[in-house]
Scaffold this motif. Sequence first.
Motif, PDB file in Angstrom:
ATOM      1  N   ASP A 324       1.141  -1.445  -0.094  1.00 24.82           N
ATOM      2  CA  ASP A 324       0.108   0.094  -0.203  1.00 24.82           C
ATOM      3  C   ASP A 324       0.709   1.395   0.107  1.00 24.82           C
ATOM      4  O   ASP A 324       1.748   1.033   0.883  1.00 24.82           O
ATOM      5  N   ARG A 436     -10.564  10.275  11.497  1.00 27.77           N
ATOM      6  CA  ARG A 436     -10.570   7.882  11.183  1.00 27.77           C
ATOM      7  C   ARG A 436     -10.022   8.158   9.728  1.00 27.77           C
ATOM      8  O   ARG A 436     -10.033   7.425   9.196  1.00 27.77           O
ATOM      9  N   ALA A 440      -7.405   6.474   7.671  1.00 27.79           N
ATOM     10  CA  ALA A 440      -7.441   4.999   6.769  1.00 27.79           C
ATOM     11  C   ALA A 440      -6.481   5.552   5.214  1.00 27.79           C
ATOM     12  O   ALA A 440      -6.322   5.179   4.937  1.00 27.79           O
ATOM     13  N   ARG A 441      -6.612   6.827   4.937  1.00 28.02           N
ATOM     14  CA  ARG A 441      -5.508   7.776   3.760  1.00 28.02           C
ATOM     15  C   ARG A 441      -4.186   7.026   4.576  1.00 28.02           C
ATOM     16  O   ARG A 441      -3.329   7.148   3.097  1.00 28.02           O
ATOM     17  N   LEU A 443      -3.346   4.418   5.631  1.00 30.39           N
ATOM     18  CA  LEU A 443      -3.092   2.976   5.910  1.00 30.39           C
ATOM     19  C   LEU A 443      -3.806   2.373   7.339  1.00 30.39           C
ATOM     20  O   LEU A 443      -3.494   1.765   8.056  1.00 30.39           O
ATOM     21  N   ARG A 445      -7.039   2.033   9.005  1.00 31.27           N
ATOM     22  CA  ARG A 445      -7.804   1.533   9.036  1.00 31.27           C
ATOM     23  C   ARG A 445      -8.857   1.065  10.150  1.00 31.27           C
ATOM     24  O   ARG A 445      -8.539  -0.192  10.681  1.00 31.27           O
ATOM     25  N   GLY A 446     -10.525   0.706  10.142  1.00 35.93           N
ATOM     26  CA  GLY A 446     -11.188   0.344  10.755  1.00 35.93           C
ATOM     27  C   GLY A 446     -11.176  -0.174  12.043  1.00 35.93           C
ATOM     28  O   GLY A 446     -10.466   1.145  12.564  1.00 35.93           O
ATOM     29  N   ALA A 449      -7.667   1.623  14.476  1.00 36.99           N
ATOM     30  CA  ALA A 449      -7.809   3.369  14.270  1.00 36.99           C
ATOM     31  C   ALA A 449      -8.235   3.948  15.798  1.00 36.99           C
ATOM     32  O   ALA A 449      -8.390   4.952  15.974  1.00 36.99           O
TER      33      ALA A 449
END
Length: 543
Positions: A324, A436, A440-441, A443, A445-446, A449
């Motif tokens: 990623d 949040r 996520a940007r 990396l 995620r979910g 965080a």
Amino acid sequence: MPFSPAVVVDGLSYHLPDGTVILDAVSATFPAARTGLIGDNGSGKTTLLRLIGGRLRPTDGSVRVSGRVYTVPQRLTVAGTVADLLGIAGTVAGLRAIEAGSVAQQHFDAVGDDWDVEARAAAELTRIGLPDDPGFLGRGAATLSGGEATRIALAGACLALADVTLLDEPTNNLDARTRAWLYDELERWDGALIVVSHDRELLERVDGLVDLTRRGAVSFGGPFSAYEAYRAELREAAERGLRAAEAELDRARRQAQTELQRQAQRDRSARRELARGNVSKGAADFYQNRAEKGAGSKTVAHQQAVLDAQAARTEADDRARQPDTIRIPLPMTTVPAGKEVLRLRVGETRLDVVGPERIRLVGDNGSGKSTLLALVLGLDGDEPWRRAVLDGVSLDLAPAVAVGMLAQNLDGLDRFPSAIEAVRDAAPSRTPHDARALLARFLIRGDRADQPPSTMSGGERFRVGLARTLFADPAPQLLILDEPTNNLDLASVEQLVGALEDYRGALLVVTHDGHLASRLRVERQWEATRQAGPLKVADRLIG
């Protein structure tokens, strides 16, 4: 030339007491040569070194080592003396006791066959450019520079005459001169050497690599650049395999659907014939039973073909998956060309920053780089050593823009109950939902965080710190990075470069990593020196 195996790990697993899996069924062979051990943060590299060194016991599997092992840890102790760093403090203490008349067996056991250890230590210290007088062995390790401590620790590895030497991130915090010395030292190394590192230049000097990946250990004979080219070929082949697997899955689904449609058409035809009386009831039942069995067999076969194609597609997707990356727009960081950002004077040298310039600050350990950053950041300069370094240094113009800093040490993140709160602390106007989405940007995620940064891997903590720095309120238009790649895996370094791709402000980066400076498109270099007098800084353009 072929090398005999020095270390063999077979099905090696290590789990923490709470059940957390650090290593799972890892198998690899380390030859009697120089091997780089690489992998993402959290992949278990340091744990593997400790298992090889006998400091941990595996949960399962085995470790076979040919000969004695000597370990140079990532964090060198500064509580003892030079003799402690050399690993000979116990032997020297035994010699002193025997010289004083002791006949205790424990002292003779401590010395063993190393009656000449002081002479060998003196010769080794002389070879690496350090004092060879006996009093130097008793000098406190805390009085040494980072480069001196590293050189002495490596000298200890030579003194140990071990068959296998383990090094954990040896170039962290080393200046360019000491790194160059270390590279030359490793070129001449005899015996088996296993070195954990993310330093590309060091990894160019090894004989082979072991990469701890999510699919296990991958061994490669050659330097990192060759391994990178090999991985690129594998990715291209994996992407071709993914396209083929997707085509096969699509074909299997179409064939299964076509067979279902044909069977439905045959069933309708049979019902019409039966209704017209063209087929007797007994014959119809016989043919229908046979058809159903045949259709059921074909249906099962086509369904299995689809399942097989789906499994192949999933495996191909896993092999083709790229690491990623972070690419984010940063419009609020823009500094117009020509805008005066900073005006600094060191002696007679003017160090002006104008517009979105990118500058690298280099210098030997102890030359005053961190002190110079402290001045730019407006930190306290009352300590006597800092006043001495800053003699003749002044800010003619304090930063005229918002300043952000990503420091080497991210321990400040540990006070936050979650990554979301860490981001919101730097940008209070952001809602939890905003934070949040931002994480996520980066990396995170979910549920990650919501985790405390103290429980995260090194790579995750770095990304939280980077998000917190870049999205502070106000946004930084002068960004300072202090040795940002220390303790970062290669993937995280690439993520840093990607995240700063759209940074539009001025950048000042302290780094001994020439590869990173090149990737960040540095335009100027400040070279700090300090010997007997005050700090001096030379300013030059990078072509």
